[in-house]
Design a protein around this motif. Sequence first.
Motif, PDB file in Angstrom:
ATOM      1  N   ALA A 351      10.717  -7.565   8.883  1.00  0.00           N
ATOM      2  CA  ALA A 351      11.376  -8.711   8.260  1.00  0.00           C
ATOM      3  C   ALA A 351      10.401  -9.461   7.350  1.00  0.00           C
ATOM      4  N   ALA A 455      16.262  -6.169   9.206  1.00  0.00           N
ATOM      5  CA  ALA A 455      15.167  -6.699   8.395  1.00  0.00           C
ATOM      6  C   ALA A 455      15.696  -7.477   7.205  1.00  0.00           C
ATOM      7  N   THR A 458      17.246 -11.035   8.089  1.00  0.00           N
ATOM      8  CA  THR A 458      16.217 -12.059   8.265  1.00  0.00           C
ATOM      9  C   THR A 458      15.565 -12.418   6.940  1.00  0.00           C
TER      10      THR A 458
END
Length: 508
Positions: A351, A455, A458
């Motif tokens: 992320a 990922a 976020t």
Amino acid sequence: MHRPSTAEAELAAELAVVRPSLGPRYTAALPGARAAVLTRLWRALVHEPLPWIAHRGGSGGESLLRLRDGRRLHGPRADPYATAAYVTDVRLDGVAYEDPSRLMTDLSVPHGVGFAAELGHSVASLALSRAGQRPDPASSQDPGEWPVHDWEWEQRVVDGHPYHPSCRSRPGFSAAEQLAYGPEHRPSVRLGLLPVPSDECLVSGEWPRELRDGTRLFLPVHPWQAAHVLKLSCDQGIAAHPLMSLRTLALPGGPHVKTALSTRLTSSVRDISVGSVAASAALSAFAETLTPHTDGLLHMTRTLGAATAHSPDLAAVFRESPRVFGAPGEHVVPVAALAGTELAHSAAWLAQFARLALTVGLRLLELGVALEAHGQNLLVVLSASGAPLRLVYRDLADIRVSPARLSRHSIALPDELPERIRTDDVNALRRKLFGSLVAGALAGTAGSRPILRAALETAVRDLPRSPDLVALCEEPLPVKALTLMRLSAEASGDQWSRLPNPLTGDAS
């Protein structure tokens, strides 16, 4: 029992002569190599706009493709972002195929015979690449124990392109040449130095002083190019370490040199056009002006000098090593080399990295520059503990720039930049960035759609809500249709597919 393809058998016979000790490991690696290439091919068949596929459907865990001639293809439901080899066979009218070359041959589609041969080379070369590996603990080591030299990171990329079926196709390379020049085999390659009269060369930037001799320039020549294309021998030479593109090599303690290599590797013939040499200095200078607009989060490697004897077959480009942008204790790592490391297995790290990459990529896109930020061109600067700090971008030849967007931000566009990289088409700009960065670098690092989605969710949460970000989050994701391009001999340039958006699941 599987009968080896022609390419597999030919490489095995060569290996028995030049490196017999690798023979058993090569044979053992072939089933996994077939599955890896078949997985990439099946992804293309399911998701690319191939004209001879009439309908796509399926249910449960299976995909069904109906060809225009009525035949049917069955296989596992394809995750377009998966990098693991999960397809071991595909059924064509009930007949199982585990060999991608034989499947492509029996599909009997236009231009399929040549592509089938490439797939056979890809399987054989991939098996050889895997067979030549030593145990590599770097994927589980602490960052402080990671490779020291930049070329060592590059040489950890064994399987090549994560989504191209021709990921390891090296037509024209013998087994001995693959072992001698393939970066995954970790060789030292001695480049030839060919003297050429200065007045017969086009030079851009500063050509290295040590490669000048009065009225002559010495052009670095890859030994494969010298033997197979130029048909000459170069007595002098400099030792260098091949990087993942094979034709670009790292000089110990110095810059990287891109050599002409006139053979097809994956999608492209790897020569160096006269136009790219002519524009290299101006393009490099333009790229340097962009760094301040990214708050120091992106560095562009400078082109130091380029020269060509007015031929794409005899040219070379020197550029600085990305390592110059790493402080002591930091690591500068090509994104393609991150797959399989402990970092790539961390949701929090992915992320962070996705947020850094998207922040930089979308900021430049807003300004009017679309990077081709795939895992080879894009590098990440990691802290001593492995945290992503900054990005480095190299190889500017395939970026796209929007004169209109640049003008809105009062950024000058040099007249010397080639016309082919200029476009105000918003779709072309987004395709270039999204297809390389999200569907390439980020997807290849994540390794699957669910991990990529987590990922991205976020990463995009706090980014400015620009029209480009909305398109990235809500529209199908553009990606180069790599197999369609190989099966379209009459068409030139990029062709595109649209993948289900990992954030929404939508596609068209």
